[in-house]
Design a protein around this motif. Sequence first.
Motif, short mmCIF file in Angstrom:
data_model
loop_
_atom_site.label_atom_id
_atom_site.label_comp_id
_atom_site.label_asym_id
_atom_site.label_seq_id
_atom_site.Cartn_x
_atom_site.Cartn_y
_atom_site.Cartn_z
N ARG A 101 3.02 9.89 -2.45
CA ARG A 101 2.44 9.59 -3.76
C ARG A 101 0.94 9.41 -3.60
O ARG A 101 0.51 8.55 -2.80
N MET A 130 12.26 2.75 -3.03
CA MET A 130 11.47 2.37 -4.19
C MET A 130 11.49 3.42 -5.30
O MET A 130 11.21 4.60 -5.06
N ALA A 132 9.41 3.69 -8.50
CA ALA A 132 8.29 3.04 -9.21
C ALA A 132 8.00 3.78 -10.52
O ALA A 132 8.60 3.48 -11.56
N GLY A 189 0.45 0.71 -9.73
CA GLY A 189 1.71 1.45 -9.62
C GLY A 189 2.70 0.83 -8.65
O GLY A 189 3.67 1.46 -8.24
N TYR A 190 2.46 -0.43 -8.25
CA TYR A 190 3.41 -1.14 -7.39
C TYR A 190 4.44 -1.88 -8.25
O TYR A 190 4.12 -2.37 -9.33
N ILE A 191 5.64 -1.94 -7.72
CA ILE A 191 6.71 -2.64 -8.44
C ILE A 191 6.48 -4.15 -8.32
O ILE A 191 6.17 -4.66 -7.25
N GLY A 196 6.35 -4.74 -1.88
CA GLY A 196 5.17 -4.12 -1.27
C GLY A 196 5.41 -2.65 -0.98
O GLY A 196 6.22 -2.01 -1.65
N ASP A 197 4.70 -2.12 0.01
CA ASP A 197 4.82 -0.71 0.37
C ASP A 197 5.97 -0.54 1.37
O ASP A 197 5.85 -0.93 2.54
N ALA A 198 7.07 0.02 0.91
CA ALA A 198 8.28 0.09 1.73
C ALA A 198 8.04 0.90 3.01
O ALA A 198 8.43 0.46 4.11
N GLY A 199 7.38 2.06 2.89
CA GLY A 199 7.15 2.90 4.06
C GLY A 199 6.35 2.16 5.12
O GLY A 199 6.69 2.16 6.30
N1 URA Z 1 6.08 2.57 -3.41
C1 URA Z 1 6.31 1.47 -2.65
O1 URA Z 1 6.54 1.56 -1.43
N2 URA Z 1 6.28 0.27 -3.28
C2 URA Z 1 6.04 0.13 -4.59
O2 URA Z 1 6.05 -1.00 -5.10
C3 URA Z 1 5.79 1.30 -5.34
C4 URA Z 1 5.83 2.51 -4.72
#
Ligand code: URA
Length: 206
Positions: A101, A130, A132, A189-191, A196-199
């Motif tokens: 993304r 995620m 989003a 654009g984060y939930i 947080g950022d899952a990856g």
């Molecule tokens: N991708 C993520 O890893 N976390 C989010 O909150 C949104 C997009």
Amino acid sequence: MLKVLEHPLITHKLTQMRKKETGTKDFRQNLDEIAGLMAYEITRDLPLEPVQIETPVQTCNTFTLGKEIVLVPILRAGLGMVNGICNLIPTVKIAHVGLYRDEETLEPHTYFEKYPKTIHDGIVMIVDPMLATGGSACAAIEMVKRQGAKNIRLVCLVGAPEGVAAVEKEHPDVDIYLAALDEKLNEKGYIVPGLGDAGDRIFGTK
Ligand code: URA
Ligand code: PRP
């Protein structure tokens, strides 16, 4: 159809993942375990086919899984859900869809795709922690549809209402399974509250 899989074990493990102090090892382990628990629920309606086997005692008319299952992790973070599901369904075929993304536009970009030949005939489970804006999920669904897939399920850990609405609008034929439906997206654009950022949390990057 949207189904939020409510279960005390899923809620407990997801709480561990949400905590900002949870490190990579525990984050991965909880994701793995939740994916397994979700797999049990989302496979409840899998079709069976009749078979006749011999037990050590006598002939037995019973059933085995009737359709091939194709798991489609959205790279990278979707990889974190593969082991937990494979432990339960070791015969799954695994496709890969590489999407990232854009951090500014939030638009998904494709960088890799690879599918088993039989994907058109299988039950396809797209997995990504995620959901989003829904841009990545919608792109992945389009990609597997182009391969002829018809029976598609989207399995995510945490979803935002915006992402659910986008998938329902563009792909009303796809069932969505979540472990939790969160409040909203923030301006980046984060939930929210999200995790947080899952990856980055799975792979220890950033
Ligand atoms: N991708 C993520 O890893 N976390 C989010 O909150 C949104 C997009
Ligand atoms: C994250 C996540 C989803 C996507 C969700 O991946 O794993 O794929 O964002 O956002 P969306 O619903 O708005 O499209 P990201 O692009 O950060 O890539 P990564 O898995 O490599 O970290």
